[in-house]
Design an enzyme around this catalytic site. Structure first.
Site, PDB file in Angstrom:
ATOM      1  N   HIS A 129       5.059 -40.091 -14.016  1.00 58.87           N
ATOM      2  CA  HIS A 129       5.786 -41.345 -13.841  1.00 58.87           C
ATOM      3  C   HIS A 129       7.083 -41.122 -13.065  1.00 58.87           C
ATOM      4  O   HIS A 129       7.758 -40.113 -13.256  1.00 58.87           O
ATOM      5  CB  HIS A 129       6.121 -41.945 -15.211  1.00 58.87           C
ATOM      6  CG  HIS A 129       6.451 -43.397 -15.180  1.00 58.87           C
ATOM      7  ND1 HIS A 129       7.647 -43.875 -14.697  1.00 58.87           N
ATOM      8  CD2 HIS A 129       5.742 -44.489 -15.569  1.00 58.87           C
ATOM      9  CE1 HIS A 129       7.664 -45.194 -14.804  1.00 58.87           C
ATOM     10  NE2 HIS A 129       6.518 -45.598 -15.325  1.00 58.87           N
TER      11      HIS A 129
ATOM     12  N   VAL B  83      25.244 -33.500 -14.122  1.00 62.03           N
ATOM     13  CA  VAL B  83      24.286 -34.453 -13.563  1.00 62.03           C
ATOM     14  C   VAL B  83      22.929 -33.799 -13.388  1.00 62.03           C
ATOM     15  O   VAL B  83      21.883 -34.426 -13.599  1.00 62.03           O
ATOM     16  CB  VAL B  83      24.788 -35.012 -12.219  1.00 62.03           C
ATOM     17  CG1 VAL B  83      23.764 -35.991 -11.636  1.00 62.03           C
ATOM     18  CG2 VAL B  83      26.126 -35.706 -12.390  1.00 62.03           C
TER      19      VAL B  83
ATOM     20  N   GLY C 221      30.233 -44.038 -12.815  1.00 56.06           N
ATOM     21  CA  GLY C 221      30.110 -42.592 -12.988  1.00 56.06           C
ATOM     22  C   GLY C 221      29.847 -41.839 -11.708  1.00 56.06           C
ATOM     23  O   GLY C 221      29.304 -40.717 -11.749  1.00 56.06           O
TER      24      GLY C 221
ATOM     25  N   GLY D 217      20.594 -36.113 -15.173  1.00 55.67           N
ATOM     26  CA  GLY D 217      20.150 -37.085 -14.197  1.00 55.67           C
ATOM     27  C   GLY D 217      20.966 -38.364 -14.325  1.00 55.67           C
ATOM     28  O   GLY D 217      22.073 -38.365 -14.869  1.00 55.67           O
TER      29      GLY D 217
END
Length: 566
Positions: free
Chosen positions: A82, A171, A163, A175
């Site tokens: 996905h 990050v 952000g 993510g």
């Protein structure tokens, strides 16, 4: 009406049950929400979680879930079928009852900012929460997925809404997350009296918003017609906000039109049922029943029941349980399996999760016994609210009987409108039965607060003033709400079924007693307020309502006795 929203976060973990359980446990532990579903997918390596509750509780639960996901899921190791860009990939808020999509959109923007500020996770806002038209489309926000984040951060036009910062190890691990708001999606299947998937598909194409391809010569087997850009030209279907296909279900041995209603405000459930039924009939088929997949908001079923009652020229001011029965039978919701409202309607599931004992759930005998017991609550305030509810109920009853009176068929809507108003007053007064007791308990809780230090004494005094003000305002609300019943009682006494005029009279007596009984509670609680200016304003308003209630009762009784004595 209590505000209820649904939250459906998608977490990028569908294989490790321990991680999934840890995330959902944090959601539940936050308190105040009901976890409705956890749906992990191994191939997608993704879990869809569904929980509901009041907005503030849902927001807290969402933050807890996102935080735990950020701790346990490392996106550098994630692989699945996905599309995804974060440990918490998407986080939509969905209005269920008592709240608009626009309000959910603002909640989503605030939540996105909070996730970025508190958890240091970049966030995009999509669908109704989007700041730009382009970002309403989730695919635009998630373009390039997780792998594109190094290039998107700090890039004009691609950077997150909150952000934004240079790509770093934080990050790389978490993510980014897309936070949005969308309408409730109803998944529903319409059962057909055929086994033909082709015919079911034809009906689906007739009604779905996308419609069907335009074909050369209007022939079924003709080539699709293209526009100048080479795109297939579509003939739109009749239902906006819907997607649909036809299929055959081995389990039931029938074909169905399987539909997602993506905007129930534009296409409510009953409208979809009626239109699919029309399209089926045009092709020599019949819709035999309806299967709702998953859960629905209460209003979807109530609106359907009222729609079919109106078609029958029946009063709409009847209990919700009766309206639901009409909806179930009208759309065949129980054709394939029993339709249990407590298992299919979100609000009822929340009520089932609320284990607190409510006075209004008691039998008449139990309620009377509880009132007569040594416990100080329920007391006069709760009894006043219940008397008001009975007064409104009597006015509603006369309206319903009048709407159904033989020979008065042309007046059904006149009386139905009054019954709906009476039902609303009744429901609000029923809620005040328990709220009055809750107000009393709030005062008692203050007395348990510590009072050793000056600071504790000050906090206790402030809490007592606030609790006393609340305990004064609740019976004032009872007075105002019970007073509203006089309008329907007066109308029904003068215009309703003469055989039921005495019921309207008893209703007026009950409404007046409710107002005067609540007035006594206003006065005794206002006496404890330190702020006398607020107390005097409340007392003046309450006295005015009490005086007017006695006038209204007397006027109604004159009408009632004149009709009885004829």
């Amino acid at each position: 009406m209590k505000q209820i929203i649904e939250c459906v976060p998608n977490f990028s973990e569908g294989r490790d049950r321990a991680i999934i359980d840890a995330i959902t446990s944090e959601i539940v532990k936050s308190g105040g929400v009901s976890l409705l579903d956890v749906d992990p997918g191994e191939a997608t390596n993704r879990t869809v979680v569904t929980f509901v509750g009041e907005p503030k509780d849902v927001i807290e639960a969402a933050v807890c879930g996102v935080k735990k996901a950020a701790e346990l899921i490392d996106m550098r190791q994630h692989h699945g079928a996905h599309p995804r860009m974060g440990a918490t990939d998407v986080l939509p808020l969905i209005p269920v009852s008592g709240i608009t999509l626009e309000e959910c959109a603002q909640l989503a923007r605030d939540l996105a900012k909070r996730i970025a500020d508190e958890l240091n996770i970049p966030t995009y806002c999509y669908e109704a929460a989007a700041f730009t038209p382009q970002r309403r489309n989730l695919a635009v926000c998630r373009e390039g997925e997780y792998e594109a984040l190094p290039e998107k951060l700090y890039h004009e036009g691609k950077a997150p809404d909150f952000g934004d910062r240079p790509y770093d190890e934080g990050v790389a691990r978490t993510g980014a997350t897309a936070v949005g708001a969308r309408d409730f999606l109803i998944a529903v299947n319409f059962n057909l009296n055929t086994t033909s998937t082709r015919r079911a598909n034809a009906i689906a194409f007739d009604v779905r918003e996308k419609g069907r391809p335009m074909r050369e010569g209007g022939k079924v087997n003709g080539k699709p017609v293209k526009d100048e850009q080479g795109n297939t030209i579509m003939i739109p279907g009749s239902l906006k906000g819907t997607k649909a296909i036809g299929w055959f279900i081995d389990e039931y041995g029938i074909a169905q039109v399987s539909m997602n209603i993506t905007n129930m405000n534009v296409t409510p459930l009953h409208k979809a049922f009626d239109e699919v039924s029309r399209a089926a009939a045009a092709r020599g088929l019949r819709v035999t029943g309806t299967e709702i997949v998953g859960l629905v908001p209460k209003r979807a079923i109530i609106d359907a029941g009222k729609h079919y009652l109106a078609m029958q020229q029946r009063s709409l001011g009847i209990p919700d349980s009766e309206i639901i029965k009409i909806a179930v039978k009208s759309m065949g919701l129980d054709e394939l399996k029993p339709f249990r409202p407590e298992e299919k309607i979100i609000e009822y599931m929340l009520d089932a999760d609320n284990k607190a004992k409510r006075l209004v759930d008691m039998t008449c005998v139990d309620f009377a016994d509880e009132t007569a017991s040594e416990s100080p609550a329920p007391g006069g305030g709760s009894i006043a609210a219940y008397m008001g509810a009975l007064g409104a109920a009597l006015g509603t009853m006369v309206a319903n009987l009048s709407a159904h009176k033989p020979g008065w068929d042309d007046r059904w809507e006149e009386f139905s409108d009054r019954a709906v108003i009476g039902r609303d007053i009744l429901d609000r007064l029923i809620a005040l039965v328990d709220e009055d007791t809750a107000a009393f308990n709030r005062i008692m809780a203050v007395f348990a607060m510590p009072k050793k230090s000056d600071e504790e004494k000050k906090a206790r005094a402030q809490a007592l003033e606030e609790a006393t003000l609340y305990a004064t305002q609740v019976p004032l609300r009872t007075m105002k709400t019970a007073f509203e019943a006089f309008d329907i009682l007066a109308y029904m006494a003068a215009n309703g079924n003469p055989a039921s005029v005495s019921d309207a009279g008893v209703g007026a007596l009950a409404a007046r007693s409710a107002v005067l009984g609540a007035y006594l509670n206003v006065k005794i609680n206002a006496a404890g307020l330190k702020d006398r200016s607020i107390a005097e304003n409340i007392l003046a308003e309450a006295k005015s309502i009490a005086d007017e209630a006695q006038k209204r009762e007397a006027e109604i009784l004159v009408v009632v006795n004149n009709i009885i004595d004829k």
